[in-house]
Each structure stands twice: as C-alpha cells, then as structure tokens.
Design an enzyme around this catalytic site. Structure first.
Site, short mmCIF file in Angstrom:
data_model
loop_
_atom_site.label_atom_id
_atom_site.label_comp_id
_atom_site.label_asym_id
_atom_site.label_seq_id
_atom_site.Cartn_x
_atom_site.Cartn_y
_atom_site.Cartn_z
N GLY A 15 8.85 16.13 -43.12
CA GLY A 15 8.86 14.67 -42.54
C GLY A 15 7.30 14.25 -41.37
O GLY A 15 6.85 15.40 -41.48
N GLY A 18 5.11 11.20 -34.46
CA GLY A 18 4.27 11.30 -33.69
C GLY A 18 3.87 12.34 -33.27
O GLY A 18 2.32 11.96 -32.39
N GLY A 20 4.42 15.34 -35.20
CA GLY A 20 3.20 16.43 -35.79
C GLY A 20 3.82 16.18 -37.05
O GLY A 20 4.71 15.28 -37.24
N LYS A 37 7.45 22.77 -37.06
CA LYS A 37 6.71 21.26 -36.20
C LYS A 37 5.86 22.31 -35.99
O LYS A 37 4.96 23.08 -35.11
CB LYS A 37 7.79 21.00 -35.10
N ASP A 130 13.94 10.00 -25.47
CA ASP A 130 12.94 8.99 -26.92
C ASP A 130 14.42 9.56 -27.70
O ASP A 130 14.30 9.43 -28.96
CB ASP A 130 11.50 9.73 -27.95
#
Length: 845
Positions: A15, A18, A20, A37, A130
């Site tokens: 996937g 925002g 990486g 990541k 977040d």
C-alpha cells in the site's frame, strides 16, 4: 520483485500513504516476513518528512504491546529511508467495516483492543494523533494491531497537573492528521493531549457501528467545519439498554470540549468492557415468553414476597454501610525526595526523613493540619521505626555506603543518638521496643536477624529490604531479591519459616501490614506494566488490588486505624553529554528513564537503557550517536556493555527462573544467546580485543565470584578472582585485571593470579575505566548525591590528580552512572530527579 534494502528482500507492494510506501519483505537474517515502510529517494531531501518518518520509528519502537505493530529496525540504504516492522496478515479495519457497519459485539471487541493499545501509548507519553480505520489491522483471528505512529506526539507533563501544557515535537498551528477523525483542537492546530486520541477513537467506533463516518462533507474544509461545529447523526435506534450504553460511550468520546470527554482511555476501555459484558447477557424475556411463564410466576409469588422482605433488609443495611471514597491529604510542600515516614505514638504527628532542595537527608516532624515541618536536630539519617514510647530507630551514613549504614536509636523528646550496629540496611522495633529486627551483611552474606544475633534467614545475594514486624509479632514481611535481580515479597516467621508470597517484581516501593494484620500491602512494578496499584497479599499467597494509582507510590507506614502514609513520586532519569572543549553539556535523553551504561572510546556513541520500557524483567536497550540523531533500539536486557570494537552489546537476559548472557549486534547480524549455565549473572564486561567476557555471577550455594568467558572457544567460565573479591576492567594489554576486596584495590595478573596492592579505596570511591595508555585509572568520588569528582590515578605511585568536577544540573537531582573516554576528554552521565509529596490516605480497605 528482487530488490533489497540491506538484508530485507522486497517481495510485493502492500500500500501507499502520505508518509511513504509499504512493502512486504523477507528478513534474511532472522528468516521471517516483515513489512517495510519507505520514503522514496525523491523525499529524502525533505528534512521535515525524514524527521517525522524517524519520529514514527522512535515512537513505535518504545511500545511493546500485543495490539501495537512492533518495530524491528530503522535505517537508510542507498538514499532510501525505511522502517522494518512486524508483518500482519489480515485486513485494515476500514475494509472489515464495509458499508453496513459491524455487529455491536464485534465492534466492541475491536474497540476494547484499540483502547488497550492507546492506553499503552499514553502511559509512555505518546499521543497517536492519526487514529483511523486504515491505520488499524485486523487478523483472521480478530486480533487488532494499531500502526502508523507517523504523527505521534511525545508529551512531557509540566507542573500544573495531568492536562497541563505539553512540550511537543510537532508544530503548534499546523493541522496534522486525517480529516474526519481528528479532534476539534487538532483541527484548529492547537496543542493536543491524550484526549485527542479519545475523540478519534469515538469517531472510529461510530464508523464501526454505523458503517458511515461521524463527520463527512464534500471537501476537507467542510469536514473540518463539521468537526468544529456539528454533532454527528445519532446511531441507529436500538431497543436494548446496553446498546444505548454504547451510544452514550461514543457520544462522550465525541464531545467538542476536551474537559467533557472521557479523561482517560483506560476509563473508556472499562466502559466498553462493561457494555460488552451486558450485551452478552441473555436477552430480556419477550411478551410471549411472559405469557407462557405466567402460571409459574403466580406459583412463585408467595416465595417472592418472603424474599422481598429479606432483600429490603439487606439493601437498607448495605446502603447504610456504603464505603466512602478514599481521601488524600497532602502533608509536605517542598521540592525533593522523601526517604521514609512514620506515625508518631500520638497518631497526629508525622515523622519523616527527606532531602529538600538538594540538602542532606534530615529528620522532620509535622502535625496533621499544618503545612509547616520542623527538624528534629538529629544527625542526617533515614528514619526506620518508632516505638509506642517514642524511641526512634534510624540509619546513619546510609547515603554514602550503598544503602547500608549504622543503626542508631534516639528519643523523640530529644537527646543524642546511640549507635547500635553497623552494616545495617533495614530495621524495625519489636512490639514493645525491647529489641530489633534487622537486615544486614555479615562476612559477605545477607542476614535477617530477630533479635540481633539470632539469624532467621540468610542468603548469598543483596540484603532483604524493608523488614516490618507483624502486629502479632510472629511474622516479618520484607522484600527479597533473587539471584537474577528480581524482587519478591516474602514473609519469615520468628521460627525461621520462609514463604515467598509474590515474585517477579522489577522495582519496589515500600510495604506494610494491613490494619487487621492479615495481609501485606505493597507497591511494586514490572517493566512495561500499565497497571499501577497498591496490592495486598496474604500469608497463603492470595493477592488482590487495594487501590489503583496514577503512578508508582511508596507505602511508608500503615496505622492500626487504617490510615496510610504514602509518597507520590514524579521521577525522571536524564542523560547528559559533554564533548571535548565544550563549556555546556547536551541533553541526550531519549524517553523519561534514560540510564547511561557506556560511552564508546571515541566518544561518539552512548549505550543506555530505558528502564520504564521493555518486558517484565528486561529494560529496553538503545544506542545513540552523540550528534543527536535518533536512538536505535537493540533489544531487551539488563546491565548492557558495549564491545570495544563497537559491534556487539552484551547484556543479561532475565527470565522467570534464570538469567542468560545475550549478545546484541549493533549493526547487521543475529542476536546470540550464550549457553546456559548454573550461574546467576550480575554483570558482564568486555576484554579489550572484544573476544572475552569478564562476568560476575552468583553460584549455587556458593558466594558470588568473577569468571572469564572465551567467546571464540566456547569454553566453560573460568574463575579469575579469589572468593570474596570482585574482578573488573581488564587492562588495555589484556594481561591484568583489577580486583577489589575489603576496600582494597589490587592489580592481578591473569596468567599467574599474582596480585599487588594499588591503593585503598574510600567508601565513596569507585573505578570507572583504564586510561588509553594503561598506566592510570579514572576514579569517581561521590562528594554528595548531587556532586561527583573525577580523578586520574597513577597505578604505580597511587598519586591522584583531579580531572574534573560534575555538578548535577538540578540541585535535587542525584547523579548515577558516569562514563568517560580513555583520554579523559569526553564525559557522559545520568542523573535522577525525584519530586515527591507525602500524603495521608484514609478509606482504603
């Protein structure tokens, strides 16, 4: 794909977000799948993105929890910054939810796990910022994993309470997060605290139940406006009261005003658990069911009337005896640490030992209801016990001798103290003040004696701590320490019977007998443990929680009427570094318990542990460059030591019943566990060539001793120092070791074991390391808890030369470990600041 990032083979793309791109990869060193990541090469020049990217690894690596994705590694390879983390097989919560939402039971089970993960982060001072369904993974078995701490904010409470302003590493005024899930204060770019995550959790729970977002609009600005000014539509109408309870929980999470939300995610979790428990109860009886049971109800009516009368009596008596909430009365109002506190015989006077504003420990007295304290005019010392007639038992000179000192007694009414016994670590009076219970060291062995001279219990290790005689005078409660360094609550009878009641504790903070004398109340903690509490244990080993606490508290005394004296502590351990020629020190602390263990020979790398993080019995071990770059978490263990070549860190890995030496690579490489032995390790250090280990360990039924271990040959540990002596610091040429015994410092040849006396060490002196040329040693002298002098001592002449003085940055902060480079030009040290307040507690049962 066949690309590699260091030893990680990239297999497929999972996937993109925002911060990486995320890939599935394979760790060729540890033979396991991982998630990688990355920040692309085009993003690397953006220092802000790199900072936030490393910040994510830093935040997540500190959290060891089953509902948080574990971070394994962070690095850069060929211009690509990356984080290696646990690979989770499953789907994101956003996919699991779908358009129709989830059944209430399933939603609650997921929400409880999310709340538990947030509670762990909040206990470490980390706000996620977040939280959203796409940042939450759900495995096939229903296990939740929270990930992506890319916006995580580290907080440090300042004076003024839990919700005081915080120091942030994200900029105030910037709106960071995901529209639709951020709190109103976050949407406005204001400072946020843990309650912001509670709002986001409410938004996630709303979406799990309804299948739609709580706040949605055609644009990001419209969504932010909805968060600030609109209320979400009600959840779907439900008939069952427990389902309405879910709506109440979510609504309180989504309050605009943080003060009106839940104030702790732990409270949210408890409310969710209660709602799930009610939801899983059998459904209420329907109308048809009541018709079928009408005859049964009429047949039972007479019995019900009888039960109703009995119930009414029970309810009246139960309500009349409702236990009032505990009360807390603050007794001290100065900056510093409290060593001990006891009730005086009149029950209204409190006696305590404290070090205020950096001064030596003194004995004070205060009256309940007064904010003032007066000194007792006695020499500096730690109060241990008070007799019914007003005689004091206290410890002289304990501060300079590693917790042991001279037991003395003095009348409360005034008069000079009379010394009783040396090498004492703890004591309590007998029932009428006619004799003493003591813990002390005799001929290298730890003893519990009652009365003095009669040994009830003896061990090889460190002396037991905090002996307290039971009200019956038949049992002594105390903390004991096992060979691998864990604490246990034990009880020893006056006939010598020993019972281990509760074990496996990493840190301890006081104990006492309950008001009825049938339990031992104590405070202790395990690494990484979220629940802080005062606990109770019976002589049969039954345990319960007396009261949950906001942090670690120290029990100092328990009166027979149930009142408790305890100290609440705000502790922070920091780490300072001073390079050559610099006039000011730099703060290189990582989290809030940065305990220094070593400084590399070139002065460019610090080895330290975060004592409040890790697992039950092992702290989190880190390396950090002195240029201020991010610390790297190596693993979990105790008393780590960095090899001279900088490639390995040796540490002691503690399990429940054993300890084992473990080697952690500082770069690429695999962790190594050395073969088990019958030794219980206390410390380990390296030889100059990084090929051998000098260890100090306890032996079964024998005194502790020093051994040499050859890592290349894999041979058995070889004793290198006589019994009663402790070896340390192999010389730079590899031919000699230092041996300390009975306050004497010797140089011993490794091949012949021949010794020669170098110097006599004062009680406050210890050796830090060899100089680079091998002709002198660096010593530290503890002038006071807040001041240390470093010396260079010539091993041939014994002549000492002052190198420098270290003063604590805060006059109430105690200096602990000190490290210096072989040239004596670079310095690092840890210091601990304790801000403690004494309280009187009423109402604990």
């Amino acid at each position: 794909m066949n690309e590699y990032l260091e030893h990680y083979r990239i297999e497929s793309k999972l996937g993109e977000g925002g911060m990486g791109v995320v890939y599935r990869a394979y760790d060729s060193h540890l033979d396991r799948p991982v998630a990688i990541k990355t920040l692309g090469a085009q993003a690397v020049p953006d220092e802000e993105r790199i900072r936030r990217f490393i910040q994510e690894a830093r935040a997540a690596s500190a959290l060891n929890h089953p509902n948080i994705v574990h971070v394994y590694d962070v690095g850069q390879s060929e211009g690509v910054a990356f984080i290696a983390m646990e690979y989770v097989q499953g789907e994101t919560l956003s996919r699991v939810i779908g358009r129709k939402g989830l059944p209430p039971r399933e939603a609650l089970k997921y929400a409880i796990q999310i709340a538990d993960a947030l509670a762990k982060a909040h206990s470490a001072g980390i706000v996620h910022r977040d939280l959203k369904p796409s940042n939450i993974m759900v495995t096939e078995g229903g296990l939740v994993k929270v990930l992506d701490f890319g916006l995580a904010k580290l907080t440090e409470s300042e004076e003024g309470g839990e919700m005081a302003a915080t120091r942030t590493i994200t900029d105030e005024g910037k709106v960071m997060g995901t529209a639709g899930y951020m709190s109103p204060e976050q949407a406005e770019g204001k400072r946020v605290d843990f309650r912001s995550d509670i709002f986001s959790l409410g938004a996630v729970m709303y979406e799990m139940i309804t299948g739609r977002r709580a706040f949605a609009a055609d644009s990001k600005l419209g969504t932010l406006a909805a968060i600030l000014h609109k209320e979400p539509a009600p959840l779907s109408p439900v008939e069952r009261p427990e389902a309405r309870e879910i709506e109440r929980i979510v609504a309180r999470c989504l309050r605009k005003d943080p003060q009106r939300r839940w104030q702790s995610v732990g409270d949210v979790k408890i409310a969710l658990e209660d709602a799930l428990e009610e939801l899983e109860q059998p459904a209420p009886v329907t109308t048809d069911s009541r018709k079928r049971r009408r005859l049964w109800l009429w047949a039972s009516l007479a019995a019900a009337l009888v039960l109703a009368a009995a119930s009414a009596f029970y309810l009246r008596s139960n309500l009349a005896s409702t236990t009032p909430a505990p009360s807390f009365q603050r007794l001290t109002f100065r900056r510093g640490s409290i060593e001990s506190a006891k009730f005086a015989p009149d029950g209204q006077t409190i006696l305590y030992s404290a070090a205020w504003e950096g001064a030596p420990v003194e004995l004070f007295a205060t009256r309940l209801g007064s904010r003032e304290s007066r000194t007792l005019g006695l020499p500096p010392g730690k109060l241990l016990s008070v007799t019914p007639s007003g005689d004091l038992a206290y410890l002289l000179d304990a501060a300079c001798c590693g917790g042991t000192g001279t037991l003395a007694r003095a009348p409360l009414a005034g008069g000079a103290p009379r010394e009783i016994l040396e090498n004492v670590s703890g004591a309590d009076w007998g029932p009428q003040g006619e004799s003493f219970v003591v813990t002390r060291r005799v001929n290298g062995r730890a003893r519990l004696e009652y009365p003095i001279g009669t040994t009830l219990y003896e061990s090889q290790g460190l002396p037991p701590v905090s002996p307290v005689l039971s009200p019956s005078g038949q049992w002594i409660a105390l903390f004991d320490r096992d060979p691998i360094g864990n604490f246990s609550v034990i009880a020893v009878s006056v006939k010598g019977e020993k019972r281990v009641l509760s074990e496996g504790w990493r840190a301890i903070a006081g104990l006492g007998w309950s008001p009825r004398g049938d339990e031992i109340w104590f405070s202790a903690v395990r690494s990484g443990e979220e629940t802080q509490a005062v606990r109770a244990v019976t002589l049969a080993g039954g345990q319960r929680i007396v009261s949950h606490t906001l942090g670690l508290v120290t029990i100092h005394d328990i009166a027979r009427d149930g009142r408790v004296l305890l100290a609440s502590s705000n502790t922070r351990i920091s780490m300072h570094y001073q390079p050559p020629g610099a006039s000011e020190e730099r703060d290189l602390s990582w989290f809030d318990t940065s305990w220094l263990y070593g400084l590399s020979a070139d002065g460019k790398t610090l080895l330290f542990a975060e004592l409040a993080y890790g697992d039950d019995q092992n702290a989190a071990i880190y390396l950090r460059k002195t240029d201020g770059s991010a610390a790297i978490r190596l693993g979990e263990g105790n008393t780590p030591a960095l090899s001279p070549d900088g490639k390995w860190v040796v540490c002691i890995r503690r399990e429940r019943e054993r300890s084992q030496l473990m080697l952690l690579p500082t770069g690429a490489g695999e962790t190594r566990l050395l073969p088990l032995s019958d030794l219980a390790y206390r410390s380990a250090e390296w030889s100059p060539d990084s090929r051998k280990l000098l260890i100090f360990a306890d032996q079964q039924n024998k005194p502790a001793r020093s051994f040499l271990v050859d890592l290349e040959s894999g041979g058995k540990p070889r004793p290198v120092a006589p019994v009663g002596g402790r070896a340390s610091l192999i010389s730079p040429d590899g031919r000699s070791i230092l041996v300390t015994a009975s306050g004497k410092l010797y140089l011993q040849a490794l091949d012949t074991a021949e010794q020669r006396l170098i110097a006599s060490l004062e009680p406050a002196e210890s050796v830090l390391r060899w100089s680079s040329e091998g002709r002198s040693l660096f010593l530290r002298h503890n002038d006071s808890p807040t001041s240390v002098t470093l010396y260079r001592m010539d091993i041939d002449t014994g002549r000492k030369q002052i190198l420098r003085e270290i003063k604590s940055p805060d006059r109430i902060a105690r200096i602990w470990n000190v490290s210096v480079t072989p040239d004596g030009k670079t310095l690092a040290y840890s210091f601990q600041r304790d801000l403690e307040d004494l309280y009187l507690v009423k109402g604990w049962r």
